[in-house]
Design a protein around this motif. Structure first.
Motif, short mmCIF file in Angstrom:
data_model
loop_
_atom_site.label_atom_id
_atom_site.label_comp_id
_atom_site.label_asym_id
_atom_site.label_seq_id
_atom_site.Cartn_x
_atom_site.Cartn_y
_atom_site.Cartn_z
N GLY A 144 78.31 95.20 100.42
CA GLY A 144 78.56 94.00 101.22
C GLY A 144 79.59 93.06 100.61
N THR A 145 79.42 92.72 99.33
CA THR A 145 80.32 91.75 98.72
C THR A 145 81.69 92.35 98.43
OG1 THR A 145 79.43 92.28 96.52
CG2 THR A 145 78.44 90.43 97.69
N GLY A 146 81.70 93.53 97.80
CA GLY A 146 82.96 94.14 97.44
C GLY A 146 83.81 94.50 98.65
N ALA A 147 83.17 95.06 99.67
CA ALA A 147 83.92 95.46 100.86
C ALA A 147 84.51 94.26 101.58
CB ALA A 147 83.01 96.24 101.81
N ILE B 50 78.58 84.42 99.14
CA ILE B 50 78.75 85.10 100.42
C ILE B 50 77.40 85.66 100.85
CG2 ILE B 50 79.26 87.36 99.41
CD1 ILE B 50 81.32 87.79 101.65
N VAL B 51 77.23 85.81 102.14
CA VAL B 51 76.08 86.54 102.68
C VAL B 51 76.64 87.75 103.41
CG1 VAL B 51 74.10 86.48 104.23
CG2 VAL B 51 74.74 84.42 102.95
N ALA B 52 76.43 88.94 102.85
CA ALA B 52 77.00 90.15 103.43
C ALA B 52 76.20 91.36 102.98
CB ALA B 52 78.47 90.30 103.03
N TRP B 53 76.16 92.37 103.83
CA TRP B 53 75.43 93.59 103.48
C TRP B 53 75.99 94.77 104.27
CZ3 TRP B 53 73.56 89.59 106.44
CH2 TRP B 53 73.19 89.88 107.75
N VAL B 54 75.69 95.98 103.78
CA VAL B 54 76.07 97.20 104.49
C VAL B 54 75.07 97.40 105.63
CG1 VAL B 54 76.39 99.70 104.34
CG2 VAL B 54 77.01 98.24 102.39
N SER B 55 75.55 97.26 106.87
CA SER B 55 74.67 97.38 108.03
C SER B 55 74.63 98.80 108.58
CB SER B 55 75.10 96.40 109.12
OG SER B 55 76.50 96.37 109.29
N ALA B 56 75.58 99.63 108.19
CA ALA B 56 75.63 101.06 108.53
C ALA B 56 76.72 101.67 107.68
CB ALA B 56 75.92 101.26 110.02
N PRO B 57 76.73 102.98 107.49
CA PRO B 57 77.82 103.58 106.71
C PRO B 57 79.18 103.19 107.28
CG PRO B 57 76.09 105.19 107.07
CD PRO B 57 75.72 103.99 107.90
N SER C 38 77.90 83.56 108.09
CA SER C 38 78.26 82.18 107.74
C SER C 38 79.72 82.09 107.32
CB SER C 38 77.34 81.61 106.65
OG SER C 38 77.84 81.85 105.36
N ASP C 39 80.19 80.86 107.18
CA ASP C 39 81.58 80.62 106.78
C ASP C 39 81.75 80.56 105.26
OD1 ASP C 39 82.61 80.54 109.35
OD2 ASP C 39 82.25 78.39 109.58
N ILE C 40 80.66 80.69 104.53
CA ILE C 40 80.74 80.60 103.07
C ILE C 40 81.32 81.89 102.51
CG2 ILE C 40 79.43 80.34 100.92
CD1 ILE C 40 77.34 78.79 102.53
N PHE C 41 82.45 81.80 101.83
CA PHE C 41 83.05 82.96 101.16
C PHE C 41 83.93 82.42 100.03
CE2 PHE C 41 85.26 87.33 101.98
CZ PHE C 41 84.99 87.69 100.67
N ARG C 42 83.34 82.38 98.85
CA ARG C 42 84.04 81.79 97.70
C ARG C 42 83.89 82.72 96.49
NH1 ARG C 42 81.56 77.45 97.84
NH2 ARG C 42 80.24 77.28 96.01
N VAL C 43 84.99 82.96 95.80
CA VAL C 43 84.99 83.78 94.59
C VAL C 43 85.38 82.90 93.41
CG1 VAL C 43 86.06 85.72 93.38
CG2 VAL C 43 85.53 85.91 95.82
N VAL C 44 84.51 82.88 92.40
CA VAL C 44 84.71 82.07 91.20
C VAL C 44 84.93 83.02 90.02
CG1 VAL C 44 83.72 80.28 89.72
CG2 VAL C 44 83.13 80.34 92.16
#
Length: 304
Positions: free
Chosen positions: A10-13, A128-135, A142-148
């Motif tokens: 989810g995060t890396g993709a 971030i809020v993300a996950w693999v929902s299918a292959p 949400s709009d939150i996407f921040r890399v520190v």
């Protein structure tokens, strides 16, 4: 710059997908059905931030297939897989490569640096809020996407770090080049660890911790305990962080759960050692009482 996403979950993709959509050179390292689907149909991201994205012409391969040297590697595997990716990082990185771990577990970069002498291993985290929902498919909410990200101490890599920040910003990702990465990554830890711990203990979603009552109180108590541990470690963590974490919780979609909780429910490996048990160990090391974490760790089999 050549970007490699090591662990296209989810995060890396999402990092790689957003960068690729912005025209950056990205290679995804994946495996199994997920890799097969990406090669056959590209990468699909159902994104609250960007809308529907279907990246058809992407580079996706296994660790064995990758033969180049990367300029930047985002390491987004689970904590329990860290040792497995060390051989790949030794192969794919040279003295110019920037390696940015964005795992949930605090201090991952330092651990990884010890296994990769001579490499530029930073510390990092992601919001971030993300996950693999299918292959081959990712859902991002949400709009939150921040890399520190940042280095432990002074660095001669500032030009490269700023170039990465510019690329992330172009891709629609908020970059933060940290001046105190230990504190910044621990601040993330004070949210993700309590959310995972309380969610798993009670088997509840974010909605339960968004409403006043037992679960929100337990989440607040767990956050407070992580703050006490961090301060005992010498980190500057202001008292407003508790309310900030509650605000982050309230911004999540109600059905959200931590990846650790999802993994525990599947019955496979999880990051519980680094996200829950390690808090108890750190607390014991620095003489801090953590009754909430002690209770949760005990339920999941932690032994001193």
């Amino acid at each position: 710059m050549k970007y490699v996403i090591l662990g296209a979950g989810g995060t890396g993709a999402c990092i790689g997908g957003f960068l690729a959509a912005a025209g950056k050179d990205v290679t995804f390292i994946a495996r199994g059905r997920h890799l097969q689907a990406m090669n056959e149909n590209g990468l699909i991201i159902h994104s609250d931030k960007k809308g529907e994205m279907h990246l058809k012409n992407i580079k996706a391969m296994s660790t064995e297939e990758y033969k180049s040297k990367a300029d930047v590697v985002f390491v987004s595997v689970k904590g329990y897989s860290l040792d497995e990716v060390v051989p790949f990082l030794k192969k794919a990185a040279d003295r110019h490569t920037i390696i940015i771990p964005i795992l949930n577990i605090f201090g991952t970069g330092k651990v990884l640096a010890e296994k990769l002498p001579g490499k530029n291993v930073l510390e990092g985290c992601i919001y971030i809020v993300a996950w693999v929902s299918a292959p081959g498919e990712i859902t991002q909410r949400s709009d939150i996407f921040r890399v520190v990200y940042g280095t432990r101490g002074e660095t001669g890599l500032r030009v490269q770090l700023d170039k990465i920040a510019a690329d992330l910003l172009t891709a629609g990702i908020a970059p933060v080049v940290s001046q105190n990465i230990a504190e910044d990554t621990y601040r993330k830890f004070t949210f993700v660890s309590p959310m995972a711990a309380v969610g798993a203990y009670y088997d509840v979603t974010a909605e339960a911790m968004q409403n006043n009552g037992e679960y929100r109180s337990e989440f607040s108590a767990a956050v407070s305990e992580t703050l006490d541990v961090g301060r005992a470690m010498g980190l500057n963590l202001d008292s407003a962080l508790l309310n900030k974490n509650l605000s982050i919780m309230d911004a999540l979609t109600p059905e959200t759960t931590a990846s650790m909780q999802k993994d525990l429910k599947k019955g496979g490996k999880s990051e519980i050692d680094g996200l829950v048990f390690e808090v108890v160990r750190m607390a014991e090391r620095f003489g801090v009482a953590v009754p909430c974490y002690t209770k949760i760790a005990k339920k999941f089999g932690f032994k001193n």
